[in-house]
Design a protein around this motif. Sequence first.
Motif, PDB file in Angstrom:
ATOM      1  N   UNK A  12       0.795  -1.221   0.000  1.00 51.38           N
ATOM      2  CA  UNK A  12       0.000   0.000   0.000  1.00 51.38           C
ATOM      3  C   UNK A  12       0.824   1.265   0.000  1.00 51.38           C
ATOM      4  N   UNK A  13       0.122   2.388  -0.056  1.00 49.52           N
ATOM      5  CA  UNK A  13       0.772   3.692  -0.151  1.00 49.52           C
ATOM      6  C   UNK A  13       1.633   3.998   1.068  1.00 49.52           C
ATOM      7  N   UNK A  14       1.186   3.574   2.254  1.00 48.33           N
ATOM      8  CA  UNK A  14       1.966   3.866   3.456  1.00 48.33           C
ATOM      9  C   UNK A  14       3.324   3.171   3.421  1.00 48.33           C
ATOM     10  N   UNK A  15       3.377   1.959   2.888  1.00 45.32           N
ATOM     11  CA  UNK A  15       4.655   1.256   2.746  1.00 45.32           C
ATOM     12  C   UNK A  15       5.578   2.008   1.783  1.00 45.32           C
ATOM     13  N   UNK A 157      -5.841   8.216   4.746  1.00 40.32           N
ATOM     14  CA  UNK A 157      -4.644   9.033   4.609  1.00 40.32           C
ATOM     15  C   UNK A 157      -3.762   9.066   5.833  1.00 40.32           C
ATOM     16  N   UNK A 158      -4.283   8.591   6.970  1.00 39.93           N
ATOM     17  CA  UNK A 158      -3.502   8.685   8.208  1.00 39.93           C
ATOM     18  C   UNK A 158      -2.315   7.727   8.212  1.00 39.93           C
ATOM     19  N   UNK A 159      -2.491   6.533   7.654  1.00 45.91           N
ATOM     20  CA  UNK A 159      -1.378   5.581   7.618  1.00 45.91           C
ATOM     21  C   UNK A 159      -0.175   6.162   6.884  1.00 45.91           C
ATOM     22  N   UNK A 160      -0.421   6.762   5.748  1.00 43.32           N
ATOM     23  CA  UNK A 160       0.678   7.330   4.960  1.00 43.32           C
ATOM     24  C   UNK A 160       1.309   8.516   5.669  1.00 43.32           C
ATOM     25  N   UNK A 161       0.478   9.378   6.265  1.00 48.47           N
ATOM     26  CA  UNK A 161       0.987  10.529   7.005  1.00 48.47           C
ATOM     27  C   UNK A 161       1.936  10.079   8.105  1.00 48.47           C
ATOM     28  N   UNK A 162       1.486   9.116   8.911  1.00 49.90           N
ATOM     29  CA  UNK A 162       2.310   8.677  10.031  1.00 49.90           C
ATOM     30  C   UNK A 162       3.437   7.739   9.607  1.00 49.90           C
ATOM     31  N   UNK A 163       3.324   7.112   8.461  1.00 53.12           N
ATOM     32  CA  UNK A 163       4.464   6.349   7.949  1.00 53.12           C
ATOM     33  C   UNK A 163       5.663   7.269   7.805  1.00 53.12           C
ATOM     34  N   UNK A 164       5.432   8.458   7.251  1.00 51.67           N
ATOM     35  CA  UNK A 164       6.519   9.427   7.095  1.00 51.67           C
ATOM     36  C   UNK A 164       6.967   9.973   8.445  1.00 51.67           C
ATOM     37  N   UNK A 165       6.018  10.385   9.277  1.00 50.44           N
ATOM     38  CA  UNK A 165       6.365  11.002  10.565  1.00 50.44           C
ATOM     39  C   UNK A 165       7.090  10.027  11.496  1.00 50.44           C
ATOM     40  N   UNK A 166       6.642   8.781  11.529  1.00 49.15           N
ATOM     41  CA  UNK A 166       7.268   7.810  12.419  1.00 49.15           C
ATOM     42  C   UNK A 166       8.643   7.391  11.919  1.00 49.15           C
ATOM     43  N   UNK A 167       8.810   7.248  10.621  1.00 47.94           N
ATOM     44  CA  UNK A 167      10.141   6.934  10.088  1.00 47.94           C
ATOM     45  C   UNK A 167      11.099   8.092  10.364  1.00 47.94           C
ATOM     46  N   UNK A 168      10.607   9.308  10.229  1.00 51.64           N
ATOM     47  CA  UNK A 168      11.443  10.479  10.544  1.00 51.64           C
ATOM     48  C   UNK A 168      11.888  10.480  12.002  1.00 51.64           C
TER      49      UNK A 168
END
Length: 198
Positions: A12-15, A157-168
């Motif tokens: 998916x997009x979050x990955x 959209x939350x999964x993708x948003x937090x995928x970036x924030x959590x990886x950061x």
Amino acid sequence: MTTPRVVVLVEGHSDQVALQTLAARQQRDLATEGVEIVSMGGVTNTRAFASHYGPYGLGIPLAGLYDAPEESTLQRGLVAAGLSAAASRARLTELGFFACSVDLEDELIRALGVDAVEAVIDVAGESQSLRLLAGMPAQRSWTRELVLRRFLGVRSGRKALYAALLVEALEPDRVPEPLSAVLAYVSEVPIARVGGQR
């Protein structure tokens, strides 16, 4: 349009966002490296995407990130697309496919820890939403980890948003193994491997 050197198939997009964010943190330019990360919109689409990019299609070497509970579905799709070695569970990592133990969100929550994830949510201005969710009758008996997983998946959209924030937010030595492994793998795939995954 330049043909990629290697294609990374993700569910998916979050990955996709997580891998792109991690690559940027590592100061890697995946486009320049010839690496394209492709969201399949679900593991059930593996056959279609692997057939298009893999040995029956463009002949581009493939890699991937997937959820362990979906492993058999992934295997069937890859085998049907000409990657016969994927029938062996032991050979999936050799082929460049790496499993999240449950899913991406589980990997990130375990890597960061609950307190750090909640801190990221607070900085994003969504602590009140998290508290409301945790206070609902159905969630009151849940662990904090389960509440966080529900929170991340409950809004579009939350999964993708937090995928970036959590990886950061990850410390370099806390990056989940499947994410670091797939990026390390694709950095070593030469163009000469086209057609060599069967």
